[in-house]
Motif scaffolding. Structure first.
Motif, PDB file in Angstrom:
ATOM      1  N   UNK A  86       0.843  -1.209   0.000  1.00 61.41           N
ATOM      2  CA  UNK A  86       0.000   0.000   0.000  1.00 61.41           C
ATOM      3  C   UNK A  86       0.869   1.246   0.000  1.00 61.41           C
ATOM      4  N   UNK A  87       0.440   2.257  -0.703  1.00 63.19           N
ATOM      5  CA  UNK A  87       1.214   3.507  -0.754  1.00 63.19           C
ATOM      6  C   UNK A  87       1.273   4.136   0.630  1.00 63.19           C
ATOM      7  N   UNK A  88       2.375   4.818   0.906  1.00 65.42           N
ATOM      8  CA  UNK A  88       2.488   5.514   2.181  1.00 65.42           C
ATOM      9  C   UNK A  88       1.539   6.714   2.217  1.00 65.42           C
ATOM     10  N   UNK A  89       1.103   7.037   3.425  1.00 64.69           N
ATOM     11  CA  UNK A  89       0.280   8.233   3.616  1.00 64.69           C
ATOM     12  C   UNK A  89       1.173   9.406   3.969  1.00 64.69           C
ATOM     13  N   UNK A  90       1.071  10.455   3.183  1.00 62.55           N
ATOM     14  CA  UNK A  90       1.951  11.610   3.370  1.00 62.55           C
ATOM     15  C   UNK A  90       1.127  12.871   3.593  1.00 62.55           C
ATOM     16  N   UNK A  91       1.442  13.572   4.660  1.00 68.50           N
ATOM     17  CA  UNK A  91       0.831  14.873   4.927  1.00 68.50           C
ATOM     18  C   UNK A  91       1.736  15.963   4.352  1.00 68.50           C
ATOM     19  N   UNK A  92       1.165  16.796   3.508  1.00 66.59           N
ATOM     20  CA  UNK A  92       1.911  17.899   2.885  1.00 66.59           C
ATOM     21  C   UNK A  92       1.322  19.213   3.394  1.00 66.59           C
ATOM     22  N   UNK A 151      -0.801   9.005   9.413  1.00 67.89           N
ATOM     23  CA  UNK A 151       0.225   9.495   8.475  1.00 67.89           C
ATOM     24  C   UNK A 151       1.569   8.797   8.722  1.00 67.89           C
ATOM     25  N   UNK A 152       2.256   8.435   7.626  1.00 69.72           N
ATOM     26  CA  UNK A 152       3.587   7.828   7.721  1.00 69.72           C
ATOM     27  C   UNK A 152       4.702   8.866   7.671  1.00 69.72           C
ATOM     28  N   UNK A 153       4.544   9.860   6.815  1.00 69.30           N
ATOM     29  CA  UNK A 153       5.603  10.866   6.633  1.00 69.30           C
ATOM     30  C   UNK A 153       4.972  12.231   6.390  1.00 69.30           C
ATOM     31  N   UNK A 154       5.690  13.262   6.812  1.00 63.73           N
ATOM     32  CA  UNK A 154       5.209  14.633   6.653  1.00 63.73           C
ATOM     33  C   UNK A 154       6.214  15.424   5.816  1.00 63.73           C
ATOM     34  N   UNK A 155       5.715  16.176   4.869  1.00 65.38           N
ATOM     35  CA  UNK A 155       6.533  17.194   4.205  1.00 65.38           C
ATOM     36  C   UNK A 155       5.997  18.535   4.696  1.00 65.38           C
ATOM     37  N   UNK A 156       6.804  19.227   5.498  1.00 57.92           N
ATOM     38  CA  UNK A 156       6.330  20.453   6.148  1.00 57.92           C
ATOM     39  C   UNK A 156       6.846  21.689   5.410  1.00 57.92           C
ATOM     40  N   UNK A 212       4.294   9.294  13.671  1.00 56.82           N
ATOM     41  CA  UNK A 212       4.820   9.499  12.316  1.00 56.82           C
ATOM     42  C   UNK A 212       6.300   9.122  12.293  1.00 56.82           C
ATOM     43  N   UNK A 213       6.778   8.555  11.168  1.00 56.39           N
ATOM     44  CA  UNK A 213       8.177   8.108  11.101  1.00 56.39           C
ATOM     45  C   UNK A 213       9.152   9.196  10.683  1.00 56.39           C
ATOM     46  N   UNK A 214       8.719  10.010   9.703  1.00 55.16           N
ATOM     47  CA  UNK A 214       9.654  10.946   9.071  1.00 55.16           C
ATOM     48  C   UNK A 214       9.028  12.311   8.860  1.00 55.16           C
ATOM     49  N   UNK A 215       9.839  13.332   9.048  1.00 56.31           N
ATOM     50  CA  UNK A 215       9.436  14.689   8.668  1.00 56.31           C
ATOM     51  C   UNK A 215      10.518  15.286   7.778  1.00 56.31           C
ATOM     52  N   UNK A 216      10.114  15.733   6.595  1.00 56.42           N
ATOM     53  CA  UNK A 216      11.004  16.517   5.732  1.00 56.42           C
ATOM     54  C   UNK A 216      10.619  17.979   5.925  1.00 56.42           C
ATOM     55  N   UNK A 217      11.571  18.764   6.411  1.00 56.04           N
ATOM     56  CA  UNK A 217      11.310  20.156   6.755  1.00 56.04           C
ATOM     57  C   UNK A 217      11.880  21.069   5.668  1.00 56.04           C
ATOM     58  N   UNK A 218      11.033  21.940   5.142  1.00 58.83           N
ATOM     59  CA  UNK A 218      11.479  22.898   4.128  1.00 58.83           C
ATOM     60  C   UNK A 218      12.247  24.022   4.790  1.00 58.83           C
ATOM     61  N   UNK A 219      13.585  23.858   4.833  1.00 59.13           N
ATOM     62  CA  UNK A 219      14.426  24.956   5.255  1.00 59.13           C
ATOM     63  C   UNK A 219      14.753  25.787   4.006  1.00 59.13           C
TER      64      UNK A 219
END
Lengths: 247, 247
Positions: free
Chosen positions: B1-7, B62-67, B101-108
């Motif tokens: 199943x595709x991961x759930x991502x919060x953007x 959610x599995x991963x977040x792109x913030x 949640x496992x991962x957060x990618x933070x927009x620096x």
């Protein structure tokens, strides 16, 4: 004529250590949230560090600032450190620039880098034989939100130096205790800062010439894992105490 | 199943670049202050990033977040970046940890290190022959308060990784433009990020394994002064564009 120095958070322990030795060295303006309970040198301003109008007024005629005010609790909640420590530091830097102040010494903390003390490094890190050193060039690595707020205050200082030509020194203060180092607490002995070394260090922060610096504020402890190199070289810091020479 | 991502900040330019290429790759939950004006994949949550209740609810499953959410203006005033960018980032990290949640990618941002572009280094810094490189291990050096806020978001990420075991990658995004690199703007060409490289980079942020990282988000430009080494080595980033290969 003696320089005029604004000391924020004057009633705290670091402020007490500074004033104990340097009361007669400067024209002091002391700022604290609560009115003094003992006789202190100079003028006293009762104001919260988040009161930007009061902070601006307190900068009038000031040559250098020692900024200690803020929530000092390592376990302080986010809302408090966001307001008192991060927003408070920005208020101080901004007001200092607007008032033409030359230098700000910012009370940062060992907690800005507390998470370098990993399970793999501890307890060897705290022992004299261990050669691992943090020197201030490393990225912040806070073990709590208080430490995050202190790292943010350091970065604000970098900005106000680069863009507004303010001289800024961030002092990552260790474990300040009066009289003797912490007992049966290796970490505290590694980062001990005696009262007289504390006063001397902030004296050097007022007198020395620098642009932007991060230094460690500890005595010359055998157990240290913070380098004193920058503090010695740039500020002329010459600590007299060492936690190994106390019982 | 595709991961759930919060953007978060899904309606901004970075969000558009990501969704343009990755709409079908994940189960998306998009969050933005304003409702969408076009058809977008997945669920849409209308909420401000400072609304901690809404952010908490948006983390469910959610599995991963792109913030990406925050005030994106380099000239944004302090009060706005304090609230939207610093406090907003803390809200996201805290809610992510609480939700598992496992991962957060933070927009620096490149603005976290903008003041390394000193008068002595510029314009040589922006030219192919110059070998000066920032690699992400250097201390923040922001040229504006927006950059200070991004550096604070990075330090918060370090804390949430070290103390709460969240995987965090901070992407110092360069100059994102659609179609072709900036024209007659050497700095923009040095830090150009194409839309497809942007989408690929954040795709790698979701798929790769890492602990805490700071990487630069630019295409493989001849003019670059940001190293791509960590992004390549840790994330498997393989940029396809280079501002030198466009007119």
């Amino acid at each position: 004529m003696a320089q005029s120095v604004l000391l924020t958070g004057a009633a705290g322990r670091v402020g007490q250590a500074i004033l104990a030795d340097l009361a007669d060295e400067y024209e002091w303006r002391l700022l604290d949230r609560d009115p003094p309970t003992e006789e202190l040198p100079g003028e006293f301003v009762v104001a919260d560090i988040t009161d930007s109008e009061a902070v601006r007024e307190a900068m009038d005629g000031i040559d250098a600032v020692i900024h200690l005010a803020g929530d000092p609790r390592p376990e302080a909640p986010w809302d408090s450190v966001l307001t008192n420590n991060i927003d408070g530091a920005q208020t101080v830097y901004e007001a200092a620039v607007d008032a033409g102040v030359e230098k700000v010494a910012f009370a940062s903390s060992n907690h800005a880098v507390g998470a370098y003390e990993t399970p793999e490094r501890v307890p060897d890190l705290y022992r004299p034989h261990d050669q691992y050193r943090l020197d201030g060039s490393e990225l912040p690595r806070p073990g709590n939100l208080y430490g995050v707020s202190k790292a943010a205050g350091e970065t604000l200082g970098r900005y106000y130096h680069d863009e507004h030509d303010l001289s800024v020194v961030c002092v990552r203060i260790g474990n300040l205790t009066k009289g003797h180092p912490p007992i049966d607490y290796e970490r505290g002995q590694a980062m001990w800062l005696s009262y007289r070394d504390c006063a001397h260090l902030f004296d050097r922060c007022i007198r020395a010439d620098y642009g932007y610096e991060i230094v460690y504020g500890i005595s010359d402890n055998d157990r240290k894992y913070y380098s004193l190199e920058r503090a010695r070289a740039v500020l002329g810091y010459e600590p007299r105490d060492n936690s190994a020479h106390h019982d």
